[in-house]
Write a protein that holds these residues in place. Structure first.
Motif, PDB file in Angstrom:
ATOM      1  N   UNK A 158       5.672   2.935  -0.686  1.00 27.45           N
ATOM      2  CA  UNK A 158       5.339   1.510  -0.672  1.00 27.45           C
ATOM      3  C   UNK A 158       5.755   0.993   0.696  1.00 27.45           C
ATOM      4  N   UNK A 159       4.787   0.568   1.491  1.00 26.29           N
ATOM      5  CA  UNK A 159       5.085   0.215   2.874  1.00 26.29           C
ATOM      6  C   UNK A 159       5.794  -1.124   3.014  1.00 26.29           C
ATOM      7  N   UNK A 160       5.924  -1.896   1.920  1.00 21.34           N
ATOM      8  CA  UNK A 160       6.677  -3.143   1.988  1.00 21.34           C
ATOM      9  C   UNK A 160       5.883  -4.344   1.521  1.00 21.34           C
ATOM     10  N   UNK A 161       6.463  -5.515   1.722  1.00 17.27           N
ATOM     11  CA  UNK A 161       5.888  -6.754   1.192  1.00 17.27           C
ATOM     12  C   UNK A 161       5.001  -7.496   2.180  1.00 17.27           C
ATOM     13  N   UNK A 205      -5.806   9.859  11.548  1.00 18.90           N
ATOM     14  CA  UNK A 205      -6.374   9.164  10.398  1.00 18.90           C
ATOM     15  C   UNK A 205      -5.269   8.925   9.381  1.00 18.90           C
ATOM     16  N   UNK A 206      -5.118   7.664   8.977  1.00 23.41           N
ATOM     17  CA  UNK A 206      -4.150   7.294   7.947  1.00 23.41           C
ATOM     18  C   UNK A 206      -4.931   6.960   6.688  1.00 23.41           C
ATOM     19  N   UNK A 207      -4.622   7.648   5.591  1.00 16.79           N
ATOM     20  CA  UNK A 207      -5.302   7.444   4.310  1.00 16.79           C
ATOM     21  C   UNK A 207      -4.308   6.785   3.366  1.00 16.79           C
ATOM     22  N   UNK A 208      -4.751   5.716   2.679  1.00 17.11           N
ATOM     23  CA  UNK A 208      -3.835   4.957   1.843  1.00 17.11           C
ATOM     24  C   UNK A 208      -4.584   4.307   0.682  1.00 17.11           C
ATOM     25  N   UNK A 209      -3.821   3.860  -0.325  1.00 18.66           N
ATOM     26  CA  UNK A 209      -4.371   3.072  -1.427  1.00 18.66           C
ATOM     27  C   UNK A 209      -3.646   1.730  -1.450  1.00 18.66           C
ATOM     28  N   UNK A 210      -4.364   0.684  -1.838  1.00 15.52           N
ATOM     29  CA  UNK A 210      -3.772  -0.639  -1.964  1.00 15.52           C
ATOM     30  C   UNK A 210      -3.252  -0.842  -3.380  1.00 15.52           C
ATOM     31  N   UNK A 260       0.830  -1.208   0.000  1.00 16.66           N
ATOM     32  CA  UNK A 260       0.000   0.000   0.000  1.00 16.66           C
ATOM     33  C   UNK A 260       0.863   1.255   0.000  1.00 16.66           C
ATOM     34  N   UNK A 261       0.246   2.335  -0.457  1.00 13.41           N
ATOM     35  CA  UNK A 261       0.895   3.645  -0.453  1.00 13.41           C
ATOM     36  C   UNK A 261       0.100   4.553   0.468  1.00 13.41           C
ATOM     37  N   UNK A 262       0.765   5.095   1.486  1.00 11.34           N
ATOM     38  CA  UNK A 262       0.123   6.089   2.340  1.00 11.34           C
ATOM     39  C   UNK A 262       0.056   7.386   1.554  1.00 11.34           C
ATOM     40  N   UNK A 263      -1.118   7.970   1.467  1.00 14.84           N
ATOM     41  CA  UNK A 263      -1.267   9.220   0.733  1.00 14.84           C
ATOM     42  C   UNK A 263      -1.412  10.425   1.656  1.00 14.84           C
ATOM     43  N   UNK A 264      -1.803  10.175   2.905  1.00 13.78           N
ATOM     44  CA  UNK A 264      -1.931  11.277   3.848  1.00 13.78           C
ATOM     45  C   UNK A 264      -2.073  10.733   5.262  1.00 13.78           C
TER      46      UNK A 264
END
Length: 124
Positions: A83-86, A107-112, A29-33
């Motif tokens: 990219x938070x990793x594998x 609040x952590x906002x992310x995309x998979x 996942x990518x943290x966006x905010x």
């Protein structure tokens, strides 16, 4: 439609020193905010970091809480957001000692990753 939806996980944080898990973010996942909204100003200005359970400041380096409002992302460790990793990763808020009052919502906002396993957005 193409692309990924934004997902979020939130937790309330009081003034007591210690750790609070916001939630778990899926691998890749990518943290966006990250929003840190202080709803009641902290007394004593405790320090805050946001990490992955093993590195306390993996996502947000130390900042001091002293007034109500949304914290700016100037202390965000943006290089670690892409990219938070594998493996799935916890997001953990660590609040230092010294606070005698205060409250906030994190609040952590992310995309998979996309359904085919590719990163979104694709790396160049």
């Amino acid at each position: 439609n193409t692309g990924c939806v934004a997902l979020s996980q939130s937790v309330q944080v009081g003034f007591a020193a210690g750790t609070t898990t916001v939630g778990w973010i899926p691998a890749g996942s990518q943290i966006t905010s990250i929003h840190f909204d202080v709803t009641t100003a902290y007394v004593g200005s405790p320090a805050l970091t946001i990490g992955n359970g093993s590195t306390a400041n993996q996502f947000w380096t130390s900042t001091t809480l002293s007034s109500a409002g949304r914290l700016a992302t100037t202390n965000a460790a943006l290089a670690n957001w892409y990219n938070i990793g594998t493996t799935d990763v916890p997001v953990v808020v660590t609040l230092g000692s010294g606070g005698s009052a205060g409250a906030a919502n994190v609040t952590v906002i992310y995309t998979q990753k996309a359904s085919d396993g590719s990163e979104v957005p694709a790396s160049s």
